[in-house]
Write a protein that holds these residues in place. Structure first.
Motif, short mmCIF file in Angstrom:
data_model
loop_
_atom_site.label_atom_id
_atom_site.label_comp_id
_atom_site.label_asym_id
_atom_site.label_seq_id
_atom_site.Cartn_x
_atom_site.Cartn_y
_atom_site.Cartn_z
N HIS A 261 3.48 26.25 27.07
CA HIS A 261 3.26 27.56 26.44
C HIS A 261 4.56 28.05 25.82
O HIS A 261 5.62 27.90 26.41
N SER A 262 4.44 28.65 24.65
CA SER A 262 5.63 29.15 23.98
C SER A 262 5.25 30.23 22.98
O SER A 262 4.14 30.26 22.46
N THR A 263 6.22 31.08 22.71
CA THR A 263 6.09 32.10 21.67
C THR A 263 7.32 32.02 20.78
O THR A 263 8.43 31.87 21.28
N PHE A 264 7.12 32.09 19.47
CA PHE A 264 8.26 32.19 18.56
C PHE A 264 7.97 33.25 17.51
O PHE A 264 6.82 33.56 17.21
N GLY B 107 12.93 47.68 -1.49
CA GLY B 107 12.80 46.63 -2.48
C GLY B 107 11.86 45.51 -2.12
O GLY B 107 11.84 44.48 -2.79
N GLY B 108 11.04 45.65 -1.06
CA GLY B 108 10.13 44.56 -0.75
C GLY B 108 9.45 44.66 0.59
O GLY B 108 9.09 45.74 1.05
N THR B 109 9.31 43.48 1.21
CA THR B 109 8.55 43.35 2.46
C THR B 109 9.32 42.54 3.47
O THR B 109 9.88 41.49 3.14
N ARG B 110 9.30 43.02 4.71
CA ARG B 110 9.75 42.19 5.84
C ARG B 110 8.47 41.66 6.48
O ARG B 110 7.62 42.42 6.94
N LEU B 111 8.31 40.34 6.46
CA LEU B 111 7.18 39.69 7.10
C LEU B 111 7.64 39.25 8.49
O LEU B 111 8.69 38.62 8.63
N ILE B 112 6.87 39.59 9.50
CA ILE B 112 7.16 39.18 10.87
C ILE B 112 6.00 38.31 11.33
O ILE B 112 4.85 38.78 11.42
N TYR B 113 6.30 37.05 11.58
CA TYR B 113 5.31 36.05 11.98
C TYR B 113 5.54 35.74 13.45
O TYR B 113 6.61 35.27 13.83
N THR B 114 4.54 36.02 14.29
CA THR B 114 4.64 35.74 15.73
C THR B 114 3.53 34.77 16.10
O THR B 114 2.35 35.04 15.83
N GLU B 115 3.90 33.66 16.72
CA GLU B 115 2.90 32.69 17.18
C GLU B 115 3.05 32.49 18.67
O GLU B 115 4.14 32.24 19.17
N GLN B 116 1.94 32.63 19.38
CA GLN B 116 1.86 32.38 20.81
C GLN B 116 0.94 31.18 20.97
O GLN B 116 -0.24 31.25 20.63
N GLY B 117 1.50 30.07 21.48
CA GLY B 117 0.70 28.86 21.51
C GLY B 117 0.79 28.10 22.80
O GLY B 117 1.71 28.27 23.60
N VAL B 118 -0.19 27.24 22.96
CA VAL B 118 -0.16 26.23 24.02
C VAL B 118 -0.18 24.88 23.31
O VAL B 118 -1.05 24.61 22.48
N PHE B 119 0.84 24.08 23.58
CA PHE B 119 1.05 22.79 22.91
C PHE B 119 0.67 21.70 23.91
O PHE B 119 1.21 21.65 25.03
#
Length: 146
Positions: free
Chosen positions: A8-11, A106-118
């Motif tokens: 399990h991990s989150t990034f 001047g734009g967008t901050r995109l925040i991508y969070t993935e919580q997964g089981v590998f």
């Protein structure tokens, strides 16, 4: 039989784009726009409960299957989806992903969070994070070319 495992991990990955949140959101919400930076979906139903599905891979290599379900969509603000990733007939991972679109000067901050089981050593959080960074760089290039 190979040994079974579940890691399990989150990034979290942040990217800044020089485009409005509406513009960046649209690159995720439209099938043609998304296909300019992400593998083209065989099925694309962008709504809560809708599915995004695609298959593909390198020539002569394994076939990967991405099968996602949209869990929450807040226009120009947030997308939450769950997905599985398979290699041939083997499940590699199952994840929940949140993509947030914040307005910045001047734009967008995109925040991508993935919580997964590998699963079973077929993929690692480090490999997935690297691939996702490459994908988000491709998104930036696609936005700049529009």
């Amino acid at each position: 039989m190979s040994e079974r495992s579940a890691k399990h991990s989150t990034f979290v990955i942040e990217r800044n784009y020089k485009h409005s949140p509406a513009h960046v959101f649209a690159a995720w919400a439209g099938q043609a726009a998304k296909a300019s930076w992400f593998p083209k979906a065989e099925e694309f139903d962008f709504r809560v409960g809708g599915r995004e599905f695609n298959r593909g891979g390198p020539p002569g290599g394994p076939v990967y299957t991405f099968d996602a379900c949209y869990q929450e969509i807040v226009q120009n603000t947030r997308i939450v989806y769950s997905y599985s990733l398979d290699m041939e007939d083997k499940r590699m991972s199952v994840s929940v992903t949140t993509v947030e679109f914040d307005s910045v000067d001047g734009g967008t901050r995109l925040i991508y969070t993935e919580q997964g089981v590998f699963l079973d050593g077929l993929d690692t959080p480090e490999q997935r994070e690297h691939g996702t960074k490459v994908m988000l760089d491709q998104l930036g290039k696609a936005l700049d070319e529009q």
